[in-house]
Design a protein around this motif. Structure first.
Motif, PDB file in Angstrom:
ATOM      1  N   ASN A 128     -47.393 -22.917 -15.276  1.00 43.19           N
ATOM      2  CA  ASN A 128     -46.662 -21.694 -15.260  1.00 43.19           C
ATOM      3  C   ASN A 128     -47.399 -20.530 -14.149  1.00 43.19           C
ATOM      4  O   ASN A 128     -47.175 -19.954 -13.452  1.00 43.19           O
ATOM      5  CB  ASN A 128     -46.252 -20.943 -16.209  1.00 43.19           C
ATOM      6  CG  ASN A 128     -44.715 -21.348 -16.932  1.00 43.19           C
ATOM      7  OD1 ASN A 128     -43.802 -21.942 -15.924  1.00 43.19           O
ATOM      8  ND2 ASN A 128     -44.439 -20.971 -18.068  1.00 43.19           N
ATOM      9  N   CYS A 172     -41.894 -32.538 -16.069  1.00 41.06           N
ATOM     10  CA  CYS A 172     -40.783 -31.938 -16.681  1.00 41.06           C
ATOM     11  C   CYS A 172     -40.407 -32.684 -18.176  1.00 41.06           C
ATOM     12  O   CYS A 172     -40.153 -32.030 -19.041  1.00 41.06           O
ATOM     13  CB  CYS A 172     -39.339 -31.870 -15.945  1.00 41.06           C
ATOM     14  SG  CYS A 172     -39.256 -30.778 -14.488  1.00 41.06           S
ATOM     15  N   GLU A 207     -38.202 -26.051 -20.804  1.00 40.49           N
ATOM     16  CA  GLU A 207     -37.364 -26.362 -19.920  1.00 40.49           C
ATOM     17  C   GLU A 207     -37.562 -25.407 -18.552  1.00 40.49           C
ATOM     18  O   GLU A 207     -38.076 -24.409 -18.651  1.00 40.49           O
ATOM     19  CB  GLU A 207     -35.872 -26.348 -20.226  1.00 40.49           C
ATOM     20  CG  GLU A 207     -35.218 -25.239 -20.020  1.00 40.49           C
ATOM     21  CD  GLU A 207     -33.592 -25.444 -20.185  1.00 40.49           C
ATOM     22  OE1 GLU A 207     -32.876 -24.733 -19.332  1.00 40.49           O
ATOM     23  OE2 GLU A 207     -33.427 -25.918 -21.375  1.00 40.49           O
ATOM     24  N   TYR A 208     -37.419 -26.161 -17.389  1.00 38.19           N
ATOM     25  CA  TYR A 208     -37.527 -25.334 -16.162  1.00 38.19           C
ATOM     26  C   TYR A 208     -36.380 -24.808 -15.809  1.00 38.19           C
ATOM     27  O   TYR A 208     -35.383 -24.938 -15.636  1.00 38.19           O
ATOM     28  CB  TYR A 208     -37.905 -26.442 -15.234  1.00 38.19           C
ATOM     29  CG  TYR A 208     -38.589 -25.903 -13.808  1.00 38.19           C
ATOM     30  CD1 TYR A 208     -39.638 -25.132 -13.685  1.00 38.19           C
ATOM     31  CD2 TYR A 208     -37.604 -25.871 -12.367  1.00 38.19           C
ATOM     32  CE1 TYR A 208     -39.987 -24.402 -12.394  1.00 38.19           C
ATOM     33  CE2 TYR A 208     -38.238 -25.187 -11.435  1.00 38.19           C
ATOM     34  CZ  TYR A 208     -39.289 -24.638 -11.458  1.00 38.19           C
ATOM     35  OH  TYR A 208     -39.755 -23.759 -10.141  1.00 38.19           O
ATOM     36  N   ASN A 209     -36.733 -23.465 -15.371  1.00 36.66           N
ATOM     37  CA  ASN A 209     -35.803 -22.483 -14.739  1.00 36.66           C
ATOM     38  C   ASN A 209     -35.905 -22.348 -13.553  1.00 36.66           C
ATOM     39  O   ASN A 209     -36.941 -21.634 -12.861  1.00 36.66           O
ATOM     40  CB  ASN A 209     -35.816 -21.015 -15.512  1.00 36.66           C
ATOM     41  CG  ASN A 209     -34.744 -20.197 -15.122  1.00 36.66           C
ATOM     42  OD1 ASN A 209     -34.745 -19.823 -13.675  1.00 36.66           O
ATOM     43  ND2 ASN A 209     -33.905 -19.588 -16.048  1.00 36.66           N
ATOM     44  N   GLU A 210     -35.262 -22.882 -12.463  1.00 36.84           N
ATOM     45  CA  GLU A 210     -35.323 -23.052 -10.963  1.00 36.84           C
ATOM     46  C   GLU A 210     -35.296 -21.620 -10.566  1.00 36.84           C
ATOM     47  O   GLU A 210     -36.153 -20.999  -9.459  1.00 36.84           O
ATOM     48  CB  GLU A 210     -34.259 -23.882 -10.418  1.00 36.84           C
ATOM     49  CG  GLU A 210     -34.481 -24.119  -8.970  1.00 36.84           C
ATOM     50  CD  GLU A 210     -35.573 -25.200  -8.816  1.00 36.84           C
ATOM     51  OE1 GLU A 210     -36.164 -24.977  -7.820  1.00 36.84           O
ATOM     52  OE2 GLU A 210     -35.391 -26.284  -9.295  1.00 36.84           O
ATOM     53  N   ALA A 211     -34.391 -20.711 -10.865  1.00 40.72           N
ATOM     54  CA  ALA A 211     -34.310 -19.431 -10.415  1.00 40.72           C
ATOM     55  C   ALA A 211     -35.415 -18.396 -10.501  1.00 40.72           C
ATOM     56  O   ALA A 211     -35.800 -17.602  -9.720  1.00 40.72           O
ATOM     57  CB  ALA A 211     -32.846 -18.782 -11.133  1.00 40.72           C
ATOM     58  N   GLN A 212     -36.057 -18.531 -11.656  1.00 42.70           N
ATOM     59  CA  GLN A 212     -37.339 -17.955 -12.178  1.00 42.70           C
ATOM     60  C   GLN A 212     -38.551 -18.561 -11.819  1.00 42.70           C
ATOM     61  O   GLN A 212     -39.686 -18.105 -11.937  1.00 42.70           O
ATOM     62  CB  GLN A 212     -37.326 -17.443 -13.688  1.00 42.70           C
ATOM     63  CG  GLN A 212     -36.096 -16.598 -13.798  1.00 42.70           C
ATOM     64  CD  GLN A 212     -36.288 -16.142 -15.320  1.00 42.70           C
ATOM     65  OE1 GLN A 212     -37.236 -16.329 -16.252  1.00 42.70           O
ATOM     66  NE2 GLN A 212     -35.371 -14.978 -15.640  1.00 42.70           N
ATOM     67  N   LYS A 213     -38.415 -19.907 -11.243  1.00 41.93           N
ATOM     68  CA  LYS A 213     -39.544 -20.501 -10.812  1.00 41.93           C
ATOM     69  C   LYS A 213     -40.719 -20.681 -12.131  1.00 41.93           C
ATOM     70  O   LYS A 213     -41.932 -20.411 -11.865  1.00 41.93           O
ATOM     71  CB  LYS A 213     -40.136 -20.003  -9.829  1.00 41.93           C
ATOM     72  CG  LYS A 213     -40.971 -21.089  -8.737  1.00 41.93           C
ATOM     73  CD  LYS A 213     -41.443 -20.428  -7.585  1.00 41.93           C
ATOM     74  CE  LYS A 213     -42.592 -19.590  -7.911  1.00 41.93           C
ATOM     75  NZ  LYS A 213     -43.169 -19.153  -6.600  1.00 41.93           N
ATOM     76  N   ARG A 214     -40.212 -20.888 -13.067  1.00 41.54           N
ATOM     77  CA  ARG A 214     -41.097 -21.342 -14.565  1.00 41.54           C
ATOM     78  C   ARG A 214     -40.726 -22.086 -15.440  1.00 41.54           C
ATOM     79  O   ARG A 214     -39.275 -22.157 -15.483  1.00 41.54           O
ATOM     80  CB  ARG A 214     -41.785 -19.855 -14.967  1.00 41.54           C
ATOM     81  CG  ARG A 214     -40.352 -19.098 -15.559  1.00 41.54           C
ATOM     82  CD  ARG A 214     -40.883 -17.684 -15.954  1.00 41.54           C
ATOM     83  NE  ARG A 214     -39.898 -17.035 -16.727  1.00 41.54           N
ATOM     84  CZ  ARG A 214     -39.980 -16.523 -17.885  1.00 41.54           C
ATOM     85  NH1 ARG A 214     -41.167 -16.786 -18.691  1.00 41.54           N
ATOM     86  NH2 ARG A 214     -39.092 -15.934 -18.667  1.00 41.54           N
ATOM     87  N   PHE A 215     -41.359 -22.577 -16.403  1.00 43.35           N
ATOM     88  CA  PHE A 215     -40.846 -22.952 -17.404  1.00 43.35           C
ATOM     89  C   PHE A 215     -40.829 -22.184 -18.519  1.00 43.35           C
ATOM     90  O   PHE A 215     -41.567 -21.158 -18.875  1.00 43.35           O
ATOM     91  CB  PHE A 215     -41.975 -24.288 -18.036  1.00 43.35           C
ATOM     92  CG  PHE A 215     -41.808 -25.405 -17.045  1.00 43.35           C
ATOM     93  CD1 PHE A 215     -40.981 -26.519 -17.529  1.00 43.35           C
ATOM     94  CD2 PHE A 215     -42.617 -25.527 -16.016  1.00 43.35           C
ATOM     95  CE1 PHE A 215     -40.728 -27.617 -16.786  1.00 43.35           C
ATOM     96  CE2 PHE A 215     -42.483 -26.826 -15.431  1.00 43.35           C
ATOM     97  CZ  PHE A 215     -41.488 -27.699 -15.770  1.00 43.35           C
ATOM     98  N   TRP A 216     -39.702 -22.286 -19.685  1.00 37.56           N
ATOM     99  CA  TRP A 216     -39.705 -21.285 -20.878  1.00 37.56           C
ATOM    100  C   TRP A 216     -38.980 -22.196 -21.806  1.00 37.56           C
ATOM    101  O   TRP A 216     -38.508 -23.161 -21.685  1.00 37.56           O
ATOM    102  CB  TRP A 216     -38.982 -20.218 -20.573  1.00 37.56           C
ATOM    103  CG  TRP A 216     -37.892 -19.951 -19.530  1.00 37.56           C
ATOM    104  CD1 TRP A 216     -37.061 -21.195 -19.301  1.00 37.56           C
ATOM    105  CD2 TRP A 216     -37.049 -18.923 -19.865  1.00 37.56           C
ATOM    106  NE1 TRP A 216     -35.949 -20.805 -18.646  1.00 37.56           N
ATOM    107  CE2 TRP A 216     -35.928 -19.499 -18.870  1.00 37.56           C
ATOM    108  CE3 TRP A 216     -36.958 -17.585 -20.120  1.00 37.56           C
ATOM    109  CZ2 TRP A 216     -34.459 -18.687 -18.674  1.00 37.56           C
ATOM    110  CZ3 TRP A 216     -35.951 -16.853 -20.043  1.00 37.56           C
ATOM    111  CH2 TRP A 216     -34.785 -17.358 -19.241  1.00 37.56           C
TER     112      TRP A 216
END
Length: 58
Positions: free
Chosen positions: A15, A40, A49-58
Motif C-alpha cells: 500500500n 493478490c 482485497e484490492y480496491n481498484e478505484a482507491q488503488k489500495r488493498f484493504w
C-alpha cells in the motif's frame, strides 16, 4: 526488492508503494517481478482485497 513474507508487513509495504511510487498495481507488479495474481492471492489469504478505484488493498 524482496517483498516481506509476513502478511501485515506485505500489506503495509504494498500500500505504501502504491501510494508513493506506482500509478497502478500492474506497474508495481511488473517493476517488482511478481505476478499480480500471486500478490493478490497472498494478500487475500490474509483477508485483504484490492480496491481498484482507491488503488489500495484493504
Amino acid at each position: 526488492m524482496e517483498l516481506p513474507n509476513d502478511p501485515m508487513m506485505l500489506f503495509s509495504v504494498v500500500n505504501m508503494k502504491l501510494r508513493d511510487e506506482y500509478g497502478s498495481l500492474d506497474a508495481l507488479c511488473e517493476d517488482l517481478g511478481i505476478e499480480r495474481t500471486v500478490l493478490c492471492n497472498r494478500l487475500a489469504a490474509a483477508g485483504f482485497e484490492y480496491n481498484e478505484a482507491q488503488k489500495r488493498f484493504w
